[in-house]
Every structure is written in structure tokens, then in C-alpha cells.
Design a protein around this motif. Structure first.
Motif, PDB file in Angstrom:
ATOM      1  N   ASP A 182       0.490  -1.064   0.302  1.00  0.00           N
ATOM      2  CA  ASP A 182       0.479   0.091  -0.141  1.00  0.00           C
ATOM      3  C   ASP A 182       0.975   1.658  -0.225  1.00  0.00           C
ATOM      4  O   ASP A 182       0.680   1.990  -1.021  1.00  0.00           O
ATOM      5  CB  ASP A 182      -0.797   0.410   1.590  1.00  0.00           C
ATOM      6  CG  ASP A 182      -2.091  -1.350   1.186  1.00  0.00           C
ATOM      7  OD1 ASP A 182      -2.227  -1.477  -0.232  1.00  0.00           O
ATOM      8  OD2 ASP A 182      -2.089  -1.474   2.355  1.00  0.00           O
ATOM      9  N   GLU A 211     -11.440  12.077  -1.718  1.00  0.00           N
ATOM     10  CA  GLU A 211     -11.572  13.297  -0.656  1.00  0.00           C
ATOM     11  C   GLU A 211      -9.544  13.542   0.294  1.00  0.00           C
ATOM     12  O   GLU A 211      -9.448  14.596   0.960  1.00  0.00           O
ATOM     13  CB  GLU A 211     -12.471  12.454   0.356  1.00  0.00           C
ATOM     14  CG  GLU A 211     -12.758  13.446   1.658  1.00  0.00           C
ATOM     15  CD  GLU A 211     -14.174  13.530   2.590  1.00  0.00           C
ATOM     16  OE1 GLU A 211     -13.939  11.516   3.473  1.00  0.00           O
ATOM     17  OE2 GLU A 211     -15.077  13.745   2.731  1.00  0.00           O
ATOM     18  N   TYR A 212      -9.205  12.462   0.383  1.00  0.00           N
ATOM     19  CA  TYR A 212      -7.879  12.028   0.792  1.00  0.00           C
ATOM     20  C   TYR A 212      -6.998  11.163  -0.083  1.00  0.00           C
ATOM     21  O   TYR A 212      -7.442   9.755  -0.188  1.00  0.00           O
ATOM     22  CB  TYR A 212      -8.253  11.518   2.380  1.00  0.00           C
ATOM     23  CG  TYR A 212      -6.866  11.331   2.752  1.00  0.00           C
ATOM     24  CD1 TYR A 212      -6.101  12.545   3.271  1.00  0.00           C
ATOM     25  CD2 TYR A 212      -6.235  10.470   3.835  1.00  0.00           C
ATOM     26  CE1 TYR A 212      -5.261  12.601   4.569  1.00  0.00           C
ATOM     27  CE2 TYR A 212      -5.296  10.212   4.238  1.00  0.00           C
ATOM     28  CZ  TYR A 212      -4.516  11.186   4.534  1.00  0.00           C
ATOM     29  OH  TYR A 212      -3.657  10.906   5.239  1.00  0.00           O
ATOM     30  N   THR A 217      -4.240   4.180   2.865  1.00  0.00           N
ATOM     31  CA  THR A 217      -5.833   3.751   2.063  1.00  0.00           C
ATOM     32  C   THR A 217      -5.600   5.119   1.728  1.00  0.00           C
ATOM     33  O   THR A 217      -5.280   6.435   1.545  1.00  0.00           O
ATOM     34  CB  THR A 217      -6.902   4.006   3.103  1.00  0.00           C
ATOM     35  OG1 THR A 217      -6.592   5.067   4.371  1.00  0.00           O
ATOM     36  CG2 THR A 217      -6.458   2.378   4.060  1.00  0.00           C
ATOM     37  N   THR A 218      -7.116   4.972   0.199  1.00  0.00           N
ATOM     38  CA  THR A 218      -7.523   6.866   0.079  1.00  0.00           C
ATOM     39  C   THR A 218      -9.181   6.792  -0.313  1.00  0.00           C
ATOM     40  O   THR A 218      -9.544   5.777  -0.370  1.00  0.00           O
ATOM     41  CB  THR A 218      -7.044   5.647  -2.123  1.00  0.00           C
ATOM     42  OG1 THR A 218      -5.514   6.530  -2.252  1.00  0.00           O
ATOM     43  CG2 THR A 218      -7.863   7.489  -2.726  1.00  0.00           C
ATOM     44  N   ARG A 219      -9.245   7.104  -0.227  1.00  0.00           N
ATOM     45  CA  ARG A 219     -11.322   7.769   1.128  1.00  0.00           C
ATOM     46  C   ARG A 219     -11.798   8.257  -0.481  1.00  0.00           C
ATOM     47  O   ARG A 219     -11.171   9.725  -0.401  1.00  0.00           O
ATOM     48  CB  ARG A 219     -11.046   8.369   1.919  1.00  0.00           C
ATOM     49  CG  ARG A 219     -10.190   7.620   2.870  1.00  0.00           C
ATOM     50  CD  ARG A 219     -10.000   8.009   4.019  1.00  0.00           C
ATOM     51  NE  ARG A 219      -8.471   7.600   4.907  1.00  0.00           N
ATOM     52  CZ  ARG A 219      -8.523   8.495   6.493  1.00  0.00           C
ATOM     53  NH1 ARG A 219      -8.709   9.805   6.916  1.00  0.00           N
ATOM     54  NH2 ARG A 219      -7.236   7.665   6.781  1.00  0.00           N
ATOM     55  N   ARG A 221     -15.148  10.325  -0.957  1.00  0.00           N
ATOM     56  CA  ARG A 221     -17.069  10.600  -0.929  1.00  0.00           C
ATOM     57  C   ARG A 221     -18.287  10.335  -1.596  1.00  0.00           C
ATOM     58  O   ARG A 221     -18.180  10.763  -2.893  1.00  0.00           O
ATOM     59  CB  ARG A 221     -16.696  11.905  -0.069  1.00  0.00           C
ATOM     60  CG  ARG A 221     -18.241  12.479  -0.087  1.00  0.00           C
ATOM     61  CD  ARG A 221     -18.651  12.148   1.633  1.00  0.00           C
ATOM     62  NE  ARG A 221     -17.417  12.540   2.503  1.00  0.00           N
ATOM     63  CZ  ARG A 221     -17.258  12.088   3.547  1.00  0.00           C
ATOM     64  NH1 ARG A 221     -18.627  11.303   4.441  1.00  0.00           N
ATOM     65  NH2 ARG A 221     -16.613  12.354   4.204  1.00  0.00           N
ATOM     66  N   GLN A 227     -18.951   7.869   2.881  1.00  0.00           N
ATOM     67  CA  GLN A 227     -17.215   7.639   2.678  1.00  0.00           C
ATOM     68  C   GLN A 227     -16.456   6.755   2.198  1.00  0.00           C
ATOM     69  O   GLN A 227     -16.857   5.259   3.237  1.00  0.00           O
ATOM     70  CB  GLN A 227     -16.523   7.914   3.901  1.00  0.00           C
ATOM     71  CG  GLN A 227     -15.008   8.405   3.562  1.00  0.00           C
ATOM     72  CD  GLN A 227     -13.639   8.966   4.443  1.00  0.00           C
ATOM     73  OE1 GLN A 227     -14.032   8.530   5.682  1.00  0.00           O
ATOM     74  NE2 GLN A 227     -13.730  10.204   4.559  1.00  0.00           N
ATOM     75  N   ILE A 229     -13.882   3.633   1.802  1.00  0.00           N
ATOM     76  CA  ILE A 229     -12.488   3.766   1.839  1.00  0.00           C
ATOM     77  C   ILE A 229     -11.620   2.171   1.128  1.00  0.00           C
ATOM     78  O   ILE A 229     -12.124   1.534   0.853  1.00  0.00           O
ATOM     79  CB  ILE A 229     -11.911   4.070   3.253  1.00  0.00           C
ATOM     80  CG1 ILE A 229     -12.926   4.808   4.223  1.00  0.00           C
ATOM     81  CG2 ILE A 229     -10.462   3.473   3.649  1.00  0.00           C
ATOM     82  CD1 ILE A 229     -12.886   4.326   5.911  1.00  0.00           C
ATOM     83  N   ASN A 232      -4.372   1.480  -1.078  1.00  0.00           N
ATOM     84  CA  ASN A 232      -3.999   1.928  -2.051  1.00  0.00           C
ATOM     85  C   ASN A 232      -3.678   1.215  -2.729  1.00  0.00           C
ATOM     86  O   ASN A 232      -3.893   1.308  -3.520  1.00  0.00           O
ATOM     87  CB  ASN A 232      -2.395   2.967  -2.228  1.00  0.00           C
ATOM     88  CG  ASN A 232      -2.815   4.161  -1.346  1.00  0.00           C
ATOM     89  OD1 ASN A 232      -3.994   4.837  -1.635  1.00  0.00           O
ATOM     90  ND2 ASN A 232      -2.301   4.524  -0.278  1.00  0.00           N
TER      91      ASN A 232
END
Length: 373
Positions: A182, A211-212, A217-219, A221, A227, A229, A232
Motif C-alpha cells: 500500500d 477526499e484524501y 488508504t484512499t478515501r 466521498r 465515505q 475507503i 491503495n
């Protein structure tokens, strides 16, 4: 009377000190001159190379200059082989440490520049998170390599140490391979940029706004406010559709007209649709409109055009305007939209129809009486 100290006359010590002093002064003056010149160049240019050299020169420590100057002065003296080797190792260690400081400074300058470029952009949050780990890995690599070189220069046998580090690194990598996967995927996302914070993407059956982007991790919306999650590593293994990077959107829809419409009116429909779409000249580009099929319950026209924007709201507004104008045009020409119909039959009627079919053709009642008689 001739004084001798550590096997060298006082006159030679004085010469050595003079050489060391002159070398130190010369190197300090050269450093000051280069810093002054690079400052002037950096103000006129936007390149990063001069900024890197300027910051590295500023991090050239005076202690390193003094040690190297003293070593140059010691070359004027005669020492035993043991002392000569020791002085050489001190000088080389100083040069290696100063080089490591320069490399570390270069990495930190790169990180600061990257963050400044990302401030205010869509990927600023991801840039801060990603450059932190890249900075850590690069600086760790620099110092590990130079520390091994310093230990080797000081006479330590680093072969066993390197082998131990290699075996230990393999064991650690196997233990945390998912985390490392990841982490490397995070670096790949940041460097390759398949998406950035703020992009609207579709990953498999999930869709939403990024969002992040973190180290693991990649999040997203989602449209419903939830959300989503992703790890990666899983994110990079999936097919990602980045809707934000669409330069234009292709729109295709079917227009179904009722059977019984005169052929002259059917022939006029493509030209009418073309004129409606070309009316949206700032956002839409007509491609084609054709009678495609004589379906079971409708005459089908296929219409294709392009909306010249990546803004989803402009896309929806333009498509809505086109469809409303098409409905108005059909109404003005008296053309009806086709829709499937369903015949509702009561169960008793179905039973009577089936019963009548079984007794077809109907029998003559008079014939029945005659046969009975």
C-alpha cells in the motif's frame, strides 16, 4: 638551536599552519563568492537547480572547511604511516559527512518546493502526505549509504553488517508486505497521478469524489454522503474512470416515434434535431441523427452529439435543453412519441376464449337435433 616537535621542525609547523590558514580563508572566500553570485542568479531565474546549489553552499559548515584545511597543511609535515592513515581517514570522513549533508539538503529543498507548488491546488493534501514519506525514504537512504561508507573508511568490516541488513530487510518486508504494498502504491499514485484530491472517479461499482490520499488508504466521498475507503494497493489493481478529466462528453439517446406517422414527417426529424443541437453552439457539437430501426412498437431514431465541457452541471443543463426543444419540435409538427401499450384482459375472458377455440368450428343446433332424432 632547532626545535623539533613530533618529528618536524618548528619552521615546518609554521609553514603547515600558514598553508592551512590560507586554504581555509580561500575556501571560505570561494563559498561566500559563490553564494553571492547564486543569490543574484536565483532572483532572475525560476529554475530549481540554482536554488539547490545555493542552499547546499549555505549548509557547507565552517568546521568541515577547517578540518580539510588542516589536512592540507598536514601534507607539509612528515608523520609515521599510522598517523598519515588516521589523518586521511579523518579528512575523508569529513568530506563524506559534508556530502551527506548536501544530499540531505537537496532532498529537503525538493520537498519544500513540491509543497509550495501544491499549495492551493487540488492535490495539496495528497502532496503533503506523499512527500513526507518520499522525503523520509530518500533521506534514510542517503544517511544509510554514507554511514556505511564512513564505517568502511574508518576500517570496519561492513560486509557482515550489509548481509545482516539484507536478511533482516527481507524478513521485515515479508512480515509487512501488505503495508509496504500500500505504501508503494501510494507513491505510485502521487508520482503518476491517475487522480488527485477533488477528482470524481468510478472504481468498479463505487463512485465518488476523492477526499484524501494517504500512505495506506484512499478515501472517496460517495454521492449518498458515505465515505468509501480503498487500500491503495487495491485501488491500483482496479480500473479507474476519472470523470473529472473528460474534455468532452458523448451523448447518445433513442427517439421513438409512433407508427402511423407519415414518411415526410419522419424524414424531417433528423434535420430538426440537428438544428436544435447546433443552436447550443457554445456547448454542443452535432454528430449524427438517423432512423435506426423499425422496432416492434415504435420507429426508432438514434441521435449522437458531443457536449464540449467537463462540467457535469453544464452537461446536464445542455442535455435538458436539447431534449425539451426536441419535444417542442415534435409537438409543433404533430408527431407523437411512441410508448409500449399493454392489453388488460380479465381471466374469465381468457378462459372463454380458450374454451371457444377448443370447440371450433361451432356445431349447427339443427343438425344436432336431427342426429338425435
Amino acid at each position: 638551536m632547532r626545535y623539533v616537535w613530533w618529528g618536524n621542525p618548528i619552521q615546518e609547523w609554521a609553514t603547515a599552519l600558514a598553508v592551512a590558514f590560507a586554504a581555509a580563508v580561500l575556501m571560505i572566500l570561494v563559498r561566500a563568492f559563490l553564494i553571492h553570485r547564486l543569490e543574484a542568479v536565483a532572483e532572475r531565474t525560476e529554475t530549481r537547480v540554482d536554488d539547490w546549489f545555493l542552499r547546499m553552499l549555505r549548509n557547507t559548515y565552517s568546521l568541515s572547511i577547517v578540518i580539510l584545511a588542516l589536512y592540507l597543511g598536514s601534507l607539509m609535515l612528515e608523520f609515521s604511516k599510522k598517523y598519515e592513515v588516521s589523518l586521511w581517514r579523518v579528512a575523508v570522513t569529513t568530506m563524506l559527512l559534508q556530502t551527506a549533508i548536501w544530499a540531505d539538503t537537496g532532498v529537503r529543498v525538493w520537498r519544500r518546493r513540491y509543497r509550495q507548488a501544491a499549495i492551493g491546488g487540488a492535490d495539496s493534501t495528497a502532496g503533503v502526505a506523499s512527500t513526507a514519506i518520499i522525503d523520509f525514504i530518500l533521506r534514510l537512504f542517503v544517511w544509510v549509504v554514507f554511514m556505511l561508507m564512513i564505517l568502511d573508511n574508518l576500517g570496519f568490516n561492513i560486509t557482515t553488517l550489509v548481509a545482516s541488513l539484507g536478511i533482516g530487510g527481507i524478513a521485515v518486508a515479508l512480515a509487512v508486505q501488505n503495508i509496504l504494498g500500500d505504501l508503494l502504491a501510494s507513491l505510485s499514485i502521487v508520482l503518476d497521478k491517475p487522480f488527485v484530491v477533488g477528482d470524481f472517479i468510478i472504481v468498479g461499482e463505487y463512485l465518488g469524489t476523492v477526499e484524501y490520499i494517504g500512505l495506506k488508504t484512499t478515501r472517496l466521498r460517495g454521492l449518498g454522503g458515505d465515505q468509501v475507503i480503498f487500500a491503495n494497493g487495491d485501488m491500483l489493481k482496479s480500473r479507474i474512470a476519472n470523470q473529472t478529466r473528460m474534455f468532452s462528453r458523448r451523448v447518445a439517446f433513442m427517439l421513438r416515434v409512433r407508427y402511423g406517422t407519415p414518411p415526410e414527417q419522419l424524414a424531417a426529424i433528423p434535420a430538426m434535431v440537428k438544428e436544435i443541437i447546433e443552436r447550443q453552439e457554445k456547448t454542443a457539437s452535432f454528430e449524427r441523427a438517423h432512423l435506426r430501426n423499425l422496432a416492434t412498437w415504435a420507429v426508432e431514431f438514434e441521435v449522437v452529439y458531443w457536449i464540449k465541457t467537463d462540467d457535469y452541471f453544464v452537461f446536464m443543463d445542455t442535455n435538458q435543453a436539447v431534449l425539451l426543444d426536441v419535444l417542442r419540435g415534435l409537438a409543433e409538427q404533430g408527431i407523437d412519441i411512441a410508448f409500449p401499450t399493454q392489453l388488460n384482459v380479465r381471466p374469465a375472458e381468457v378462459y372463454n376464449a380458450q374454451d371457444a377455440a377448443l370447440h371450433w368450428p361451432p356445431m349447427d343446433k339443427g343438425a344436432d337435433k336431427g342426429a338425435g332424432a
